[in-house]
Structures are given as C-alpha cells and as structure tokens.
Design a protein around this motif. Structure first.
Motif, PDB file in Angstrom:
ATOM      1  N   LEU A  18       0.830  -1.202   0.000  1.00 27.80           N
ATOM      2  CA  LEU A  18       0.000   0.000   0.000  1.00 27.80           C
ATOM      3  C   LEU A  18       0.866   1.253   0.000  1.00 27.80           C
ATOM      4  O   LEU A  18       1.879   1.311   0.692  1.00 27.80           O
ATOM      5  N   ASN A  19       0.445   2.263  -0.749  1.00 24.72           N
ATOM      6  CA  ASN A  19       1.155   3.543  -0.686  1.00 24.72           C
ATOM      7  C   ASN A  19       0.688   4.291   0.559  1.00 24.72           C
ATOM      8  O   ASN A  19      -0.190   3.826   1.288  1.00 24.72           O
ATOM      9  N   GLY A  20       1.250   5.457   0.814  1.00 26.25           N
ATOM     10  CA  GLY A  20       0.945   6.208   2.027  1.00 26.25           C
ATOM     11  C   GLY A  20      -0.528   6.527   2.183  1.00 26.25           C
ATOM     12  O   GLY A  20      -1.106   6.364   3.257  1.00 26.25           O
ATOM     13  N   GLU A  21      -1.172   6.982   1.117  1.00 30.06           N
ATOM     14  CA  GLU A  21      -2.594   7.317   1.183  1.00 30.06           C
ATOM     15  C   GLU A  21      -3.445   6.078   1.460  1.00 30.06           C
ATOM     16  O   GLU A  21      -4.348   6.106   2.297  1.00 30.06           O
ATOM     17  N   GLU A  22      -3.154   4.985   0.765  1.00 28.95           N
ATOM     18  CA  GLU A  22      -3.918   3.750   0.956  1.00 28.95           C
ATOM     19  C   GLU A  22      -3.749   3.216   2.378  1.00 28.95           C
ATOM     20  O   GLU A  22      -4.715   2.789   3.010  1.00 28.95           O
ATOM     21  N   PHE A  23      -2.525   3.262   2.877  1.00 28.14           N
ATOM     22  CA  PHE A  23      -2.292   2.755   4.224  1.00 28.14           C
ATOM     23  C   PHE A  23      -2.966   3.646   5.268  1.00 28.14           C
ATOM     24  O   PHE A  23      -3.488   3.160   6.258  1.00 28.14           O
ATOM     25  N   GLU A  24      -2.978   4.939   5.022  1.00 24.99           N
ATOM     26  CA  GLU A  24      -3.644   5.862   5.941  1.00 24.99           C
ATOM     27  C   GLU A  24      -5.138   5.554   6.011  1.00 24.99           C
ATOM     28  O   GLU A  24      -5.731   5.539   7.096  1.00 24.99           O
ATOM     29  N   ARG A  25      -5.749   5.291   4.887  1.00 24.76           N
ATOM     30  CA  ARG A  25      -7.174   4.937   4.868  1.00 24.76           C
ATOM     31  C   ARG A  25      -7.416   3.623   5.607  1.00 24.76           C
ATOM     32  O   ARG A  25      -8.390   3.481   6.348  1.00 24.76           O
ATOM     33  N   PHE A  26      -6.538   2.660   5.391  1.00 25.17           N
ATOM     34  CA  PHE A  26      -6.637   1.377   6.076  1.00 25.17           C
ATOM     35  C   PHE A  26      -6.513   1.574   7.589  1.00 25.17           C
ATOM     36  O   PHE A  26      -7.299   1.025   8.365  1.00 25.17           O
ATOM     37  N   SER A  27      -5.539   2.372   8.010  1.00 27.09           N
ATOM     38  CA  SER A  27      -5.317   2.632   9.436  1.00 27.09           C
ATOM     39  C   SER A  27      -6.519   3.305  10.065  1.00 27.09           C
ATOM     40  O   SER A  27      -6.915   2.976  11.188  1.00 27.09           O
ATOM     41  N   ARG A  28      -7.096   4.251   9.357  1.00 31.96           N
ATOM     42  CA  ARG A  28      -8.289   4.937   9.863  1.00 31.96           C
ATOM     43  C   ARG A  28      -9.409   3.927  10.096  1.00 31.96           C
ATOM     44  O   ARG A  28     -10.082   3.947  11.128  1.00 31.96           O
ATOM     45  N   PHE A  29      -9.597   3.022   9.159  1.00 27.18           N
ATOM     46  CA  PHE A  29     -10.623   1.987   9.297  1.00 27.18           C
ATOM     47  C   PHE A  29     -10.350   1.115  10.525  1.00 27.18           C
ATOM     48  O   PHE A  29     -11.266   0.810  11.295  1.00 27.18           O
ATOM     49  N   ILE A  30      -9.115   0.731  10.745  1.00 29.90           N
ATOM     50  CA  ILE A  30      -8.753  -0.092  11.908  1.00 29.90           C
ATOM     51  C   ILE A  30      -9.046   0.679  13.198  1.00 29.90           C
ATOM     52  O   ILE A  30      -9.616   0.125  14.140  1.00 29.90           O
ATOM     53  N   LEU A  31      -8.685   1.969  13.258  1.00 30.16           N
ATOM     54  CA  LEU A  31      -8.952   2.765  14.457  1.00 30.16           C
ATOM     55  C   LEU A  31     -10.458   2.888  14.710  1.00 30.16           C
ATOM     56  O   LEU A  31     -10.906   2.821  15.850  1.00 30.16           O
ATOM     57  N   GLU A  32     -11.229   3.042  13.649  1.00 29.73           N
ATOM     58  CA  GLU A  32     -12.682   3.093  13.814  1.00 29.73           C
ATOM     59  C   GLU A  32     -13.215   1.781  14.395  1.00 29.73           C
ATOM     60  O   GLU A  32     -14.115   1.788  15.235  1.00 29.73           O
ATOM     61  N   LEU A  33     -12.652   0.667  13.969  1.00 30.15           N
ATOM     62  CA  LEU A  33     -13.058  -0.624  14.538  1.00 30.15           C
ATOM     63  C   LEU A  33     -12.686  -0.717  16.015  1.00 30.15           C
ATOM     64  O   LEU A  33     -13.474  -1.183  16.836  1.00 30.15           O
ATOM     65  N   VAL A  34     -11.489  -0.258  16.360  1.00 28.65           N
ATOM     66  CA  VAL A  34     -11.029  -0.306  17.748  1.00 28.65           C
ATOM     67  C   VAL A  34     -11.913   0.567  18.635  1.00 28.65           C
ATOM     68  O   VAL A  34     -12.304   0.162  19.733  1.00 28.65           O
ATOM     69  N   LEU A  35     -12.229   1.759  18.170  1.00 29.58           N
ATOM     70  CA  LEU A  35     -12.992   2.723  18.971  1.00 29.58           C
ATOM     71  C   LEU A  35     -14.503   2.543  18.873  1.00 29.58           C
ATOM     72  O   LEU A  35     -15.240   3.125  19.659  1.00 29.58           O
ATOM     73  N   SER A  36     -14.956   1.788  17.884  1.00 26.29           N
ATOM     74  CA  SER A  36     -16.393   1.622  17.608  1.00 26.29           C
ATOM     75  C   SER A  36     -17.066   2.963  17.337  1.00 26.29           C
ATOM     76  O   SER A  36     -18.191   3.218  17.778  1.00 26.29           O
ATOM     77  N   GLU A  37     -16.359   3.829  16.641  1.00 28.78           N
ATOM     78  CA  GLU A  37     -16.925   5.126  16.231  1.00 28.78           C
ATOM     79  C   GLU A  37     -16.139   5.652  15.036  1.00 28.78           C
ATOM     80  O   GLU A  37     -15.012   5.234  14.788  1.00 28.78           O
ATOM     81  N   LYS A  38     -16.763   6.542  14.301  1.00 25.80           N
ATOM     82  CA  LYS A  38     -16.086   7.184  13.170  1.00 25.80           C
ATOM     83  C   LYS A  38     -15.033   8.144  13.693  1.00 25.80           C
ATOM     84  O   LYS A  38     -15.189   8.719  14.765  1.00 25.80           O
ATOM     85  N   VAL A  39     -13.953   8.304  12.941  1.00 28.80           N
ATOM     86  CA  VAL A  39     -12.934   9.277  13.310  1.00 28.80           C
ATOM     87  C   VAL A  39     -12.821  10.323  12.210  1.00 28.80           C
ATOM     88  O   VAL A  39     -13.231  10.102  11.077  1.00 28.80           O
ATOM     89  N   ILE A  40     -12.280  11.462  12.577  1.00 28.68           N
ATOM     90  CA  ILE A  40     -12.079  12.565  11.646  1.00 28.68           C
ATOM     91  C   ILE A  40     -10.743  12.358  10.959  1.00 28.68           C
ATOM     92  O   ILE A  40      -9.716  12.143  11.608  1.00 28.68           O
ATOM     93  N   HIS A  41     -10.752  12.424   9.632  1.00 31.08           N
ATOM     94  CA  HIS A  41      -9.531  12.245   8.857  1.00 31.08           C
ATOM     95  C   HIS A  41      -8.998  13.618   8.488  1.00 31.08           C
ATOM     96  O   HIS A  41      -9.624  14.347   7.738  1.00 31.08           O
ATOM     97  N   LYS A  42      -7.849  13.985   9.053  1.00 28.75           N
ATOM     98  CA  LYS A  42      -7.337  15.345   8.882  1.00 28.75           C
ATOM     99  C   LYS A  42      -6.020  15.409   8.118  1.00 28.75           C
ATOM    100  O   LYS A  42      -5.491  16.479   7.940  1.00 28.75           O
ATOM    101  N   GLY A  43      -5.486  14.298   7.707  1.00 22.51           N
ATOM    102  CA  GLY A  43      -4.106  14.312   7.259  1.00 22.51           C
ATOM    103  C   GLY A  43      -3.841  14.440   5.784  1.00 22.51           C
ATOM    104  O   GLY A  43      -2.764  14.106   5.329  1.00 22.51           O
TER     105      GLY A  43
END
Length: 127
Positions: A18-43
């Motif tokens: 994955l390139n940086g953008e793709e991995f960032e999107r993947f990471s955001r999805f993982i954090l949303e699963l961990v937190l059980s809520e949507k997160v704000i993507h600011k990067g």
C-alpha cells in the motif's frame, strides 16, 4: 513455529504494497473498529497527499489521535515515530492517547522500547 509472529509478519508484508494514502485509509478503518466510532480524517490536502504538522485522524473530541507511517525502517531508531507523535501532539494538546500505525514490522520488545523512548522525551500520553 510461532504462528502469531508468522501471521504478523505476513500481514506486514501484505501491507507494504500500500502507498501512504492507501495505508492511511486502512489505518483509519482499523482505528474506527477499535474505537467503535467514526474518526475525523485530517491528514490530507486537496490532492490526497499527506499534510505535515497535523494528525492523520482523531476522534471527535481530539482525545484519541492516530498517525500512520510507511517509511522503511520506521521502527529502526524511533526518529520518525517520535516526530509523528510530537507533531500530532503539538496541534492536539488535548490528546490522551496516540495510536501509531505502520506497515513495517516491530516486535513487542521494540514497541516497548519506543514507549520508553517516548516517555524519556516527555510524552505523557498513552502510546
């Protein structure tokens, strides 16, 4: 044979594609699963390129922030993860927890060393 370690290595190898953008999107999805809520993507800027000196994503209260790193050797000397932590906290001083995501493998002891190094560098948040 250590099945858990082999699984982690295999997943890491797959994520390196994955390139940086793709991995960032993947990471955001993982954090949303961990937190059980949507997160704000600011990067990212308007051209979907990572923006420095902010944080990649955060919960709505900015108490939990996430940073993604795809640099080769991300965990070799902790320079890049510490820079990511400090730049995110500079803009989000209310953060209590920082999640670091990388598509580079780091064993448990290496992550423990990173946490110790962060504390030595006066990071009081949970890493």
């Amino acid at each position: 044979m250590d099945l858990e370690r082999n699984f982690k290595i295999k997943v890491t190898e797959d994520l390196k594609a994955l390139n940086g953008e793709e991995f960032e999107r993947f990471s955001r999805f993982i954090l949303e699963l961990v937190l059980s809520e949507k997160v704000i993507h600011k990067g990212q800027n308007l051209f979907a390129k990572p923006v420095g000196y902010t944080t990649d994503f955060a919960d709505t209260q900015y108490e939990i922030i996430g940073q993604s790193g795809t640099d080769e050797g991300y965990f070799d000397n902790f320079k890049k993860p510490l820079k990511d932590i400090k730049s995110a906290l500079k803009n989000h001083s209310t953060a209590k927890t920082v999640y670091l995501f990388s598509n580079r493998y780091a064993g448990t002891s290496r992550l423990g060393d990173l946490i110790k190094d962060a504390k030595t560098n006066k990071v009081t948040q949970v890493i």
